[in-house]
Design a protein around this motif. Structure first.
Motif, PDB file in Angstrom:
ATOM      1  N   ILE A  42      14.808  -2.436   1.105  1.00  0.00           N
ATOM      2  CA  ILE A  42      13.426  -1.805   0.685  1.00  0.00           C
ATOM      3  C   ILE A  42      12.520  -1.622   1.834  1.00  0.00           C
ATOM      4  O   ILE A  42      12.352  -2.446   2.537  1.00  0.00           O
ATOM      5  CB  ILE A  42      12.753  -2.402  -0.574  1.00  0.00           C
ATOM      6  N   TYR A  43      12.057  -0.462   2.064  1.00  0.00           N
ATOM      7  CA  TYR A  43      10.971  -0.182   3.005  1.00  0.00           C
ATOM      8  C   TYR A  43       9.553   0.031   2.582  1.00  0.00           C
ATOM      9  O   TYR A  43       9.473   0.877   1.630  1.00  0.00           O
ATOM     10  CB  TYR A  43      11.461   0.813   4.104  1.00  0.00           C
ATOM     11  N   TYR A  44       8.370  -0.576   3.039  1.00  0.00           N
ATOM     12  CA  TYR A  44       7.142  -0.594   2.551  1.00  0.00           C
ATOM     13  C   TYR A  44       6.074  -0.668   3.588  1.00  0.00           C
ATOM     14  O   TYR A  44       6.335  -1.446   4.619  1.00  0.00           O
ATOM     15  CB  TYR A  44       7.006  -1.327   1.294  1.00  0.00           C
ATOM     16  N   GLN A  45       5.045  -0.490   3.067  1.00  0.00           N
ATOM     17  CA  GLN A  45       3.774  -0.578   3.936  1.00  0.00           C
ATOM     18  C   GLN A  45       2.859  -1.745   3.268  1.00  0.00           C
ATOM     19  O   GLN A  45       2.644  -1.674   2.039  1.00  0.00           O
ATOM     20  CB  GLN A  45       3.044   0.813   4.111  1.00  0.00           C
ATOM     21  N   GLY A  84      -3.973  -8.480   7.196  1.00  0.00           N
ATOM     22  CA  GLY A  84      -5.202  -8.120   7.276  1.00  0.00           C
ATOM     23  C   GLY A  84      -5.891  -6.853   6.331  1.00  0.00           C
ATOM     24  O   GLY A  84      -4.815  -5.930   6.593  1.00  0.00           O
ATOM     25  N   SER A  85      -6.497  -7.129   5.488  1.00  0.00           N
ATOM     26  CA  SER A  85      -6.801  -5.914   4.713  1.00  0.00           C
ATOM     27  C   SER A  85      -7.386  -4.691   5.284  1.00  0.00           C
ATOM     28  O   SER A  85      -7.374  -3.548   4.815  1.00  0.00           O
ATOM     29  CB  SER A  85      -7.796  -6.239   3.436  1.00  0.00           C
ATOM     30  N   ILE A  86      -7.679  -4.821   6.600  1.00  0.00           N
ATOM     31  CA  ILE A  86      -8.170  -3.454   7.334  1.00  0.00           C
ATOM     32  C   ILE A  86      -6.867  -2.776   7.866  1.00  0.00           C
ATOM     33  O   ILE A  86      -7.260  -1.625   8.687  1.00  0.00           O
ATOM     34  CB  ILE A  86      -9.210  -3.737   8.335  1.00  0.00           C
ATOM     35  N   ASN A  87      -6.145  -3.490   8.057  1.00  0.00           N
ATOM     36  CA  ASN A  87      -4.677  -3.364   8.875  1.00  0.00           C
ATOM     37  C   ASN A  87      -3.528  -2.490   7.915  1.00  0.00           C
ATOM     38  O   ASN A  87      -3.591  -2.829   6.678  1.00  0.00           O
ATOM     39  CB  ASN A  87      -4.137  -4.280   9.678  1.00  0.00           C
ATOM     40  N   ARG A  88      -2.622  -1.843   8.448  1.00  0.00           N
ATOM     41  CA  ARG A  88      -1.469  -1.592   7.777  1.00  0.00           C
ATOM     42  C   ARG A  88      -0.353  -1.756   8.588  1.00  0.00           C
ATOM     43  O   ARG A  88      -0.068  -1.132   9.840  1.00  0.00           O
ATOM     44  CB  ARG A  88      -1.558  -0.090   7.406  1.00  0.00           C
ATOM     45  N   ASP A  89       0.848  -2.325   8.099  1.00  0.00           N
ATOM     46  CA  ASP A  89       2.136  -2.516   8.683  1.00  0.00           C
ATOM     47  C   ASP A  89       3.357  -1.998   7.854  1.00  0.00           C
ATOM     48  O   ASP A  89       3.117  -2.121   6.638  1.00  0.00           O
ATOM     49  CB  ASP A  89       2.412  -3.926   9.273  1.00  0.00           C
ATOM     50  N   VAL A  90       4.279  -1.591   8.706  1.00  0.00           N
ATOM     51  CA  VAL A  90       5.743  -1.261   7.981  1.00  0.00           C
ATOM     52  C   VAL A  90       6.639  -2.478   7.939  1.00  0.00           C
ATOM     53  O   VAL A  90       6.829  -3.040   9.030  1.00  0.00           O
ATOM     54  CB  VAL A  90       6.327  -0.160   8.461  1.00  0.00           C
ATOM     55  N   TYR A  91       7.251  -2.708   6.794  1.00  0.00           N
ATOM     56  CA  TYR A  91       8.119  -3.776   6.478  1.00  0.00           C
ATOM     57  C   TYR A  91       9.288  -3.490   5.808  1.00  0.00           C
ATOM     58  O   TYR A  91       9.244  -2.205   5.045  1.00  0.00           O
ATOM     59  CB  TYR A  91       7.342  -5.141   5.676  1.00  0.00           C
ATOM     60  N   SER A  92      10.545  -4.342   6.163  1.00  0.00           N
ATOM     61  CA  SER A  92      11.639  -4.269   5.297  1.00  0.00           C
ATOM     62  C   SER A  92      11.831  -5.427   4.539  1.00  0.00           C
ATOM     63  O   SER A  92      10.995  -6.674   4.829  1.00  0.00           O
ATOM     64  CB  SER A  92      12.880  -3.857   6.050  1.00  0.00           C
ATOM     65  N   ILE A  93      12.486  -5.244   3.374  1.00  0.00           N
ATOM     66  CA  ILE A  93      12.927  -6.421   2.670  1.00  0.00           C
ATOM     67  C   ILE A  93      14.078  -6.235   1.820  1.00  0.00           C
ATOM     68  O   ILE A  93      14.351  -5.139   1.447  1.00  0.00           O
ATOM     69  CB  ILE A  93      11.497  -6.961   1.768  1.00  0.00           C
ATOM     70  N   THR A 108       0.836  -1.256  -0.052  1.00  0.00           N
ATOM     71  CA  THR A 108      -0.027   0.065  -0.009  1.00  0.00           C
ATOM     72  C   THR A 108       0.656   1.408   0.037  1.00  0.00           C
ATOM     73  O   THR A 108       0.400   2.201  -0.069  1.00  0.00           O
ATOM     74  CB  THR A 108      -1.118  -0.026   1.266  1.00  0.00           C
ATOM     75  N   ASN A 109       2.176   1.091   0.188  1.00  0.00           N
ATOM     76  CA  ASN A 109       3.194   2.353   0.169  1.00  0.00           C
ATOM     77  C   ASN A 109       4.336   1.735   0.148  1.00  0.00           C
ATOM     78  O   ASN A 109       4.787   0.835   0.575  1.00  0.00           O
ATOM     79  CB  ASN A 109       2.758   3.103   1.449  1.00  0.00           C
ATOM     80  N   TYR A 110       5.195   2.589  -0.746  1.00  0.00           N
ATOM     81  CA  TYR A 110       6.578   2.257  -1.030  1.00  0.00           C
ATOM     82  C   TYR A 110       7.525   3.366  -0.262  1.00  0.00           C
ATOM     83  O   TYR A 110       7.207   4.477  -0.721  1.00  0.00           O
ATOM     84  CB  TYR A 110       6.936   2.175  -2.377  1.00  0.00           C
ATOM     85  N   TYR A 111       8.175   3.057   0.795  1.00  0.00           N
ATOM     86  CA  TYR A 111       8.978   4.228   1.407  1.00  0.00           C
ATOM     87  C   TYR A 111      10.436   4.605   0.961  1.00  0.00           C
ATOM     88  O   TYR A 111      10.743   5.594   0.903  1.00  0.00           O
ATOM     89  CB  TYR A 111       8.872   3.995   2.974  1.00  0.00           C
TER      90      TYR A 111
END
Length: 724
Positions: free
Chosen positions: A382-385, A390-399, A370-373
């Motif tokens: 790479i950092y992204y959201q 769950g489709s109602i939630n948002r989390d921040v990830y790295s890869i 949902t977002n590329y940081y």
């Protein structure tokens, strides 16, 4: 003595009960009683591990740009305080030069449309602490050249360059004219539907400016009367291409700063197309452009040679419905690039080499990015959201760039969004959920470890818990009789009794790719819904087919039939609610704004035996009256798809109205024109149907200003209480 003690305890208990049962009022909602604290205009610096925040001092009626350290969160300095400059009566917005030694400051801004505005601009030198006005008149979109020596800007539809050393203004184009030709900024429909205004860009070598020219000559005009500007109404006339009508003819040009020559770029064999994005790559002589056909089901990423003007397609995407334009195009040092696409059915991150050859699909799974940081070159991370949790939630990830070592950096379930430090060592996380007011924290990027809380809204949470004892928002998955699984939430009265029968007030938006069932903190509507719950209503929301973040198939199933499946899902959801033992199926209402107003209108007509009451605010009543880019993306043109337009237009279903209908619109709505409401009013009148309506003079699509929102929501509340 014991009797006195018992009496005292009873009085105390009664007092606490009264405090805990305080009712929300509309005056509190629209008076800011539940406003949250945040971080205004936070901008991460590029050259240092710091960030800036635009702060305001109400006591001195001044604004400050303050500099903070990412590691300590301590204020380093105030870069500028408007009270120290008599010519600067506040700061509306600001932007740094690439070396971050100069700041462009806007004030006295005048809004044009949703994103566009003109303003007085000043150049502030942080070293010399001097302030210089950029131009004697209000301008648009001033932008520093990469070396900070020049500024490009637009004035009255023409593009200019200002030289900071010589203070000379050079006019690049001369044919700009209102409602005719625009250079360097977008027209109404691009601004609204492609969500950008600045249509020019500096190259890395500081010697070229690419810009888009819009020839609006043949675009039909729309006019709006304004009633509160003087003795006689005044008229605003602007170009607005409705579905199937002529769009502006767009062309791409490159201006050579040294020679003063402008070259028109031959993009290829395109007919009736859009230049949806345009930016220079890291190679100073290579320009990129995203070109869409009018149906928006074919996107070409072009690389253009800045000298020869030669264009080549490096990437192509096709879709049976439509291709979403990406804002995540990021060029790496070797000019390979990051790209996001939903070509595998879900929105994911891809890595291409500079020739357009796919190197790697970085993220994979039945969930959406949902977002590329950004990309940390040092660590290859790479950092992204995403909505993986769950489709109602948002989390921040790295890869990693190769798709390995995926790490979830946020732990709280809800909506997390990040702002990273320039060196990617830290990020500021904003978190909220339906249960937790927004809080901003400093976290380590490598692990997500919490370092420090920056801003919290504990005081608001305490106030709400102590004085209001609000009902909670319950999330669940609703399955319709047809087997469609839909995200939903419900707010029940705090003193809910399953043995009672409650009326239900449904809220939705339902537009393509949208989401109303999301796990974040209350907005003004949520407090209104809780107020209604305090008055004995159950409020519910269902995201039907066509909404977002559940994959392309779920989102795009409404193609060429906007309103068909979405209305079906709301009617079916209402039937499910009606079968609950605690719901009075004879008292179900529905409300929506804009696309949601289109839906509410259709539901009260087509679902006349299900819905008792509906409120439609600023509704589209026929997609024939809406703009070309948005409408044709999902419907093609009326000439190609007449039945799709007409079968799902509420205007063509007014004869089915049985219940209570309130229709609301602002007469100054430049987006969904009041024409939509007037056309439906006439249809209702000729069908001899009784309804209620309200027109808000000169108000735009948001219908706000002064006491407007308070009066509007009072009207809607009274209508609900009387009719539901």
């Amino acid at each position: 003595m014991k009797i006195v003690q018992k009496l005292l305890l009873f009085i105390l208990f009664a007092s606490f009960s009264a405090v805990g049962q305080q009712k929300i009022t509309l005056e509190e909602i629209w008076g800011g009683a539940f406003r949250t604290q945040g971080m205004t205009e936070l901008e991460a610096m590029k050259g240092t591990n710091q960030y800036t925040v635009l702060n305001a001092d109400r006591s001195s009626n001044s604004s400050q740009i303050d500099l903070y350290d990412f590691a300590t969160l301590e204020k380093v300095s105030t870069l500028i305080d408007s009270k120290n400059f008599t010519e600067l009566d506040g700061i509306d917005s600001y932007a740094f030069s690439k070396d971050e030694k100069k700041i462009l400051i806007a004030n006295n801004s005048d809004q044009i449309f949703r994103h566009s505005f003109v303003a007085d601009y000043f150049i502030y030198d942080t070293a010399t602490k001097t302030l210089v006005k950029l131009a004697d008149h209000k301008i648009q979109e001033p932008t520093f050249s990469p070396d900070g020596t020049k500024i490009g800007y637009v004035f009255e539809n023409n593009l200019y360059v200002y030289d900071l050393a010589t203070k000379k203004h050079t006019q690049i184009t001369a044919d700009g004219k209102k409602n005719s030709v625009i250079n360097g900024v977008t027209d109404w429909v691009y601004e609204e539907e492609f969500s950008f205004v600045r249509a020019f860009d500096w190259n890395a070598g500081n010697d070229k400016i690419a810009f888009i020219r819009f020839d609006e000559t043949d675009v039909p005009e729309f006019s709006m009367d304004f009633y509160n500007r003087g003795l006689y109404p005044t008229q605003n006339v602007f170009k607005y291409p409705k579905a199937g009508e002529k769009n502006a003819i767009v062309s791409l040009h490159i201006y050579d700063v040294k020679s003063g020559a402008t070259k028109k770029i031959n993009l290829g064999n395109y007919n009736d197309f859009y230049i949806a994005r345009m930016e220079w790559t890291n190679e100073a002589n290579t320009l990129s452009a995203q070109v869409l056909n009018r149906h928006q089901d074919n996107l070409d990423l072009l690389f253009i040679d800045g000298n020869s003007g030669t264009a080549k397609v490096v990437l192509n995407e096709k879709d049976k419905a439509y291709v979403d334009v990406t804002d995540n195009l990021t060029f790496l040092k070797d000019n390979s690039f990051i790209w996001t696409s939903e070509k595998d059915g879900f929105n994911h991150i891809y890595h291409y080499d500079k020739s357009g050859k796919l190197k790697n699909q970085i993220t994979k799974g039945n969930w959406e990015v949902t977002n590329y940081y950004g990309f940390d070159e040092k660590t290859g991370t790479i950092y992204y959201q995403s909505v993986e949790n769950g489709s109602i939630n948002r989390d921040v990830y790295s890869i990693k760039l190769n798709g390995s070592a995926k790490t979830r950096l946020t732990t709280a379930t809800g909506t997390n969004a990040a702002t990273f430090s320039p060196n990617f060592q830290y990020f500021i996380n904003s978190f909220s959920s339906a249960k937790n007011a927004p809080r901003f924290t400093l976290n380590e990027s490598a692990t997500g470890k919490l370092i420090k809380t920056i801003v919290s809204n504990d005081a608001l949470e305490t106030k709400l818990a102590k004085y209001y004892d609000l009902p909670s928002k319950e999330f669940f998955e609703l399955t319709t009789e047809k087997g469609n699984k839909l995200n939903a939430w419900m707010i029940k009265p705090k003193d809910f009794d399953a043995a009672k029968k409650y009326p239900v007030f449904m809220y939705q938006y339902s537009g393509p790719g949208s989401q109303q069932v999301n796990n974040d903190w209350n907005n003004s509507d949520d407090y209104w819904f809780m107020m209604l719950a305090q008055q004995g209503y159950i409020v519910a929301c269902v995201d039907g087919r066509g909404t977002g973040f559940k994959g392309a198939e779920f989102k795009k199933c409404t193609q060429k039939e906007l309103g068909k499946f979405e209305v079906e899902d709301q009617i079916d959801a209402a039937k499910v609610f009606g079968n609950y033992a605690f719901i009075d199926k004879s008292r179900i209402g529905i409300f929506g704004w804009s696309y949601g107003g289109f839906m509410a209108s259709n539901c009260i007509f087509q679902g006349a035996d299900v819905f008792k009451t509906a409120i439609a605010v600023a509704p589209v009543t026929s997609w024939r009256y809406y703009d070309s880019i948005y409408t044709e993306r999902y419907m093609q043109t009326p000439q190609e798809n007449a039945s799709g337009y007409d079968n799902n237009s509420p205007i063509n279903h007014v004869s089915k109205l049985k219940g209570n209908f309130l229709l609301i619109h602002g007469s100054g709505d430049d987006n969904v024109h009041v024409q939509n409401t007037m056309k439906m009013v006439e249809a209702l009148v000729q069908a001899n149907k009784q309804f209620d309506m309200a027109i808000y003079p000169d108000k735009n699509h948001g219908i706000f200003g002064g006491k407007t929102r308070l009066q509007l929501y009072t009207k809607m509340t009274n209508f609900i209480k009387e009719k539901l």
